[in-house]
Enzyme design. Sequence first.
Site, PDB file in Angstrom:
ATOM      1  N   ASP A  89       5.663  -5.088   6.134  1.00 40.34           N
ATOM      2  CA  ASP A  89       6.255  -6.391   6.466  1.00 40.34           C
ATOM      3  C   ASP A  89       6.343  -7.333   5.263  1.00 40.34           C
ATOM      4  O   ASP A  89       7.322  -8.055   5.097  1.00 40.34           O
ATOM      5  CB  ASP A  89       5.428  -7.078   7.559  1.00 40.34           C
ATOM      6  CG  ASP A  89       5.758  -6.534   8.944  1.00 40.34           C
ATOM      7  OD1 ASP A  89       6.813  -5.886   9.096  1.00 40.34           O
ATOM      8  OD2 ASP A  89       4.955  -6.759   9.875  1.00 40.34           O
ATOM      9  N   ASP A 127      -0.407   2.229   8.427  1.00 42.42           N
ATOM     10  CA  ASP A 127      -0.990   1.446   9.533  1.00 42.42           C
ATOM     11  C   ASP A 127      -0.164   1.443  10.820  1.00 42.42           C
ATOM     12  O   ASP A 127      -0.658   1.020  11.861  1.00 42.42           O
ATOM     13  CB  ASP A 127      -1.203  -0.011   9.090  1.00 42.42           C
ATOM     14  CG  ASP A 127      -2.319  -0.148   8.069  1.00 42.42           C
ATOM     15  OD1 ASP A 127      -3.044   0.831   7.833  1.00 42.42           O
ATOM     16  OD2 ASP A 127      -2.456  -1.247   7.488  1.00 42.42           O
ATOM     17  N   GLY A 160       0.840  -1.211   0.000  1.00 42.75           N
ATOM     18  CA  GLY A 160       0.000   0.000   0.000  1.00 42.75           C
ATOM     19  C   GLY A 160       0.869   1.253   0.000  1.00 42.75           C
ATOM     20  O   GLY A 160       1.882   1.298   0.691  1.00 42.75           O
ATOM     21  N   ARG A 177      -6.362  -2.462   8.409  1.00 46.82           N
ATOM     22  CA  ARG A 177      -6.990  -3.780   8.271  1.00 46.82           C
ATOM     23  C   ARG A 177      -6.766  -4.650   9.505  1.00 46.82           C
ATOM     24  O   ARG A 177      -7.677  -5.187  10.074  1.00 46.82           O
ATOM     25  CB  ARG A 177      -6.449  -4.479   7.028  1.00 46.82           C
ATOM     26  CG  ARG A 177      -7.247  -5.683   6.659  1.00 46.82           C
ATOM     27  CD  ARG A 177      -6.969  -6.250   5.290  1.00 46.82           C
ATOM     28  NE  ARG A 177      -5.833  -5.712   4.586  1.00 46.82           N
ATOM     29  CZ  ARG A 177      -5.823  -5.458   3.285  1.00 46.82           C
ATOM     30  NH1 ARG A 177      -6.894  -5.681   2.572  1.00 46.82           N
ATOM     31  NH2 ARG A 177      -4.743  -5.008   2.697  1.00 46.82           N
ATOM     32  N   THR A 202       4.097   2.535   5.685  1.00 47.25           N
ATOM     33  CA  THR A 202       2.697   2.121   5.748  1.00 47.25           C
ATOM     34  C   THR A 202       1.938   3.067   6.668  1.00 47.25           C
ATOM     35  O   THR A 202       2.453   3.455   7.719  1.00 47.25           O
ATOM     36  CB  THR A 202       2.520   0.674   6.256  1.00 47.25           C
ATOM     37  OG1 THR A 202       1.136   0.477   6.599  1.00 47.25           O
ATOM     38  CG2 THR A 202       3.365   0.351   7.478  1.00 47.25           C
ATOM     39  N   ARG A 230       1.101  -5.011  -5.764  1.00 48.27           N
ATOM     40  CA  ARG A 230       1.227  -6.233  -4.982  1.00 48.27           C
ATOM     41  C   ARG A 230       1.515  -7.330  -6.001  1.00 48.27           C
ATOM     42  O   ARG A 230       0.891  -7.390  -7.050  1.00 48.27           O
ATOM     43  CB  ARG A 230      -0.039  -6.481  -4.168  1.00 48.27           C
ATOM     44  CG  ARG A 230      -0.251  -5.349  -3.128  1.00 48.27           C
ATOM     45  CD  ARG A 230      -1.339  -5.673  -2.129  1.00 48.27           C
ATOM     46  NE  ARG A 230      -1.337  -4.713  -1.025  1.00 48.27           N
ATOM     47  CZ  ARG A 230      -2.205  -3.695  -0.904  1.00 48.27           C
ATOM     48  NH1 ARG A 230      -3.139  -3.500  -1.815  1.00 48.27           N
ATOM     49  NH2 ARG A 230      -2.137  -2.883   0.133  1.00 48.27           N
ATOM     50  N   ASP A 283       1.984  -0.573  11.706  1.00 49.55           N
ATOM     51  CA  ASP A 283       1.941  -1.933  12.255  1.00 49.55           C
ATOM     52  C   ASP A 283       3.232  -2.718  11.999  1.00 49.55           C
ATOM     53  O   ASP A 283       3.195  -3.919  11.744  1.00 49.55           O
ATOM     54  CB  ASP A 283       0.736  -2.697  11.685  1.00 49.55           C
ATOM     55  CG  ASP A 283       0.783  -2.823  10.173  1.00 49.55           C
ATOM     56  OD1 ASP A 283       1.565  -2.083   9.531  1.00 49.55           O
ATOM     57  OD2 ASP A 283       0.047  -3.651   9.619  1.00 49.55           O
TER      58      ASP A 283
HETATM   59  P1  ADP Z   1       3.124  -4.664   2.766  1.00 47.85           P
HETATM   60  O1  ADP Z   1       4.504  -4.566   2.255  1.00 47.85           O
HETATM   61  O2  ADP Z   1       2.470  -3.340   2.897  1.00 47.85           O
HETATM   62  O3  ADP Z   1       3.017  -5.521   4.012  1.00 47.85           O
HETATM   63  P2  ADP Z   1       1.997  -6.832   1.185  1.00 47.85           P
HETATM   64  O4  ADP Z   1       1.862  -7.793   2.308  1.00 47.85           O
HETATM   65  O5  ADP Z   1       0.871  -6.730   0.199  1.00 47.85           O
HETATM   66  O6  ADP Z   1       2.228  -5.335   1.650  1.00 47.85           O
HETATM   67  O7  ADP Z   1       3.338  -7.217   0.407  1.00 47.85           O
HETATM   68  C1  ADP Z   1       3.785  -6.444  -0.668  1.00 47.85           C
HETATM   69  C2  ADP Z   1       4.491  -7.324  -1.647  1.00 47.85           C
HETATM   70  O8  ADP Z   1       5.672  -7.886  -1.036  1.00 47.85           O
HETATM   71  C3  ADP Z   1       3.713  -8.528  -2.136  1.00 47.85           C
HETATM   72  O9  ADP Z   1       2.793  -8.223  -3.141  1.00 47.85           O
HETATM   73  C4  ADP Z   1       4.839  -9.391  -2.664  1.00 47.85           C
HETATM   74  O10 ADP Z   1       5.298  -8.921  -3.907  1.00 47.85           O
HETATM   75  C5  ADP Z   1       5.934  -9.146  -1.628  1.00 47.85           C
HETATM   76  N1  ADP Z   1       5.897 -10.191  -0.599  1.00 47.85           N
HETATM   77  C6  ADP Z   1       5.002 -10.346   0.393  1.00 47.85           C
HETATM   78  N2  ADP Z   1       5.251 -11.458   1.123  1.00 47.85           N
HETATM   79  C7  ADP Z   1       6.334 -12.045   0.559  1.00 47.85           C
HETATM   80  C8  ADP Z   1       7.075 -13.243   0.822  1.00 47.85           C
HETATM   81  N3  ADP Z   1       6.735 -14.071   1.814  1.00 47.85           N
HETATM   82  N4  ADP Z   1       8.129 -13.512   0.032  1.00 47.85           N
HETATM   83  C9  ADP Z   1       8.467 -12.685  -0.991  1.00 47.85           C
HETATM   84  N5  ADP Z   1       7.801 -11.572  -1.292  1.00 47.85           N
HETATM   85  C10 ADP Z   1       6.756 -11.219  -0.544  1.00 47.85           C
HETATM   86  O1  F6P Z   2      -1.926  -1.180   4.565  1.00 43.75           O
HETATM   87  C1  F6P Z   2      -2.486   0.050   4.308  1.00 43.75           C
HETATM   88  C2  F6P Z   2      -3.957  -0.093   4.010  1.00 43.75           C
HETATM   89  O2  F6P Z   2      -4.474   1.169   3.666  1.00 43.75           O
HETATM   90  C3  F6P Z   2      -4.796  -0.693   5.138  1.00 43.75           C
HETATM   91  O3  F6P Z   2      -5.096   0.227   6.142  1.00 43.75           O
HETATM   92  C4  F6P Z   2      -6.007  -1.160   4.369  1.00 43.75           C
HETATM   93  O4  F6P Z   2      -6.647  -2.215   5.013  1.00 43.75           O
HETATM   94  C5  F6P Z   2      -5.406  -1.632   3.077  1.00 43.75           C
HETATM   95  O5  F6P Z   2      -4.182  -0.951   2.917  1.00 43.75           O
HETATM   96  C6  F6P Z   2      -6.298  -1.382   1.892  1.00 43.75           C
HETATM   97  O6  F6P Z   2      -5.646  -1.820   0.763  1.00 43.75           O
HETATM   98  P1  F6P Z   2      -6.163  -1.640  -0.745  1.00 43.75           P
HETATM   99  O7  F6P Z   2      -5.098  -0.813  -1.395  1.00 43.75           O
HETATM  100  O8  F6P Z   2      -6.164  -3.002  -1.270  1.00 43.75           O
HETATM  101  O9  F6P Z   2      -7.474  -0.979  -0.702  1.00 43.75           O
END
Ligand code: ADP
Ligand code: F6P
Length: 325
Positions: free
Chosen positions: A107, A131, A15, A175, A129, A76, A133
């Site tokens: 994360d 969040d 995000g 979330r 982020t 993503r 978090d």
């Molecule tokens: P955030 O970074 O905000 O936590 P996501 O969980 O959607 O957001 O992760 C962002 C991107 O990081 C994913 O779409 C993917 O490309 C990569 N990613 C997430 N988890 C993994 C993983 N276990 N191993 C490798 N890449 C990952």
């Molecule tokens: O992680 C940031 C965030 O805005 C959360 O607060 C929310 O749940 C989520 O992303 C929404 O993601 P999307 O971009 O899929 O609407």
Amino acid sequence: MGNKVNTIGVLTSGGDAPGMNAAVRAVVRTALAKGMKVKGIKRGFAGLLDEEIVDMNARSVSDTIARGGTILYTARCLEFKEEEYQKKGAEICRKHGIDGVVVIGGDGSFQGASKLAKFGINTIGIPGTIDLDIACTDYTIGFDTAVNTAMEAIDKVRDTSTSHERCSIIEVMGRRAGYIALWCGIANGAEEILTYEKYDGNEQRLIDSVLEKKKIGKKHHIIINAEGVGHSYEMAERIEAATGVETRATIIGHIQRGGSPTCKDRVYASAMGAYAVDLLAKGESNRVVAYKHGEFVDFDIQEALAMQKELDDGYIYKISQNLSR
Ligand code: ADP
Ligand code: F6P
């Protein structure tokens, strides 16, 4: 320790968050100042796999510090969770002469960063982020802007809620994290704060509270509801039916993710971007930049991902109850 880095790639992932551009700008300009080259990788790990890679210079980031969103775009990319694509990502970096990567995200993005490091590319994560978090850090890029945006929106809802002597359920983002809800709960003087982490689902208590606050002369009843709890419209219908108090739900939504970053987000994001480049210049890899106990520090990514943090030790929530009397 990894090898010496000559060319840095920078990407934003997951995000978006206000302040990401300030971090990108700091990465680019700090690296150039140290005699390194910089390449922008567009659309996160998806753009890496598609080789959406562009040269960046000091002018590439002109007029970006005040801009929300991310000039590198974000995505993503589920494929990147598979080893085959992680290896491919590292090979693409080598093909483009990129020997160090800065990943700005949450994360999930750090997991991806760690995999690039495993396959030989020096990689550093920066927490981005709204969040808040990420356990290893007290600050994440974008939270300050998002929570201020939410606060201003809630102030406006509160005005009309008071005029009509209504109950208002206002849903904020987060979330799986109640930080925006908790902070707005205090900043907006809410009667109730419902978070994913703490809300026990006891709606009868909310109903009793609406009736009780009405009895003691309160002209509105503000319930801040975190996205992770959700169901604000249905909750509003049930509370109105049970209390006879007109109740409206407002979901603030993605407004919270956009907009010009606050001063704090610009400054901290700039510091983190520069810090990430300093780490790469020292030959470090698989580290995440953090702000902890008043200073910028860094942790091993896997150790950072294993850390836990509590939404609140109960103190903030407890005071919110007394402050909304
Ligand atoms: P955030 O970074 O905000 O936590 P996501 O969980 O959607 O957001 O992760 C962002 C991107 O990081 C994913 O779409 C993917 O490309 C990569 N990613 C997430 N988890 C993994 C993983 N276990 N191993 C490798 N890449 C990952
Ligand atoms: O992680 C940031 C965030 O805005 C959360 O607060 C929310 O749940 C989520 O992303 C929404 O993601 P999307 O971009 O899929 O609407």
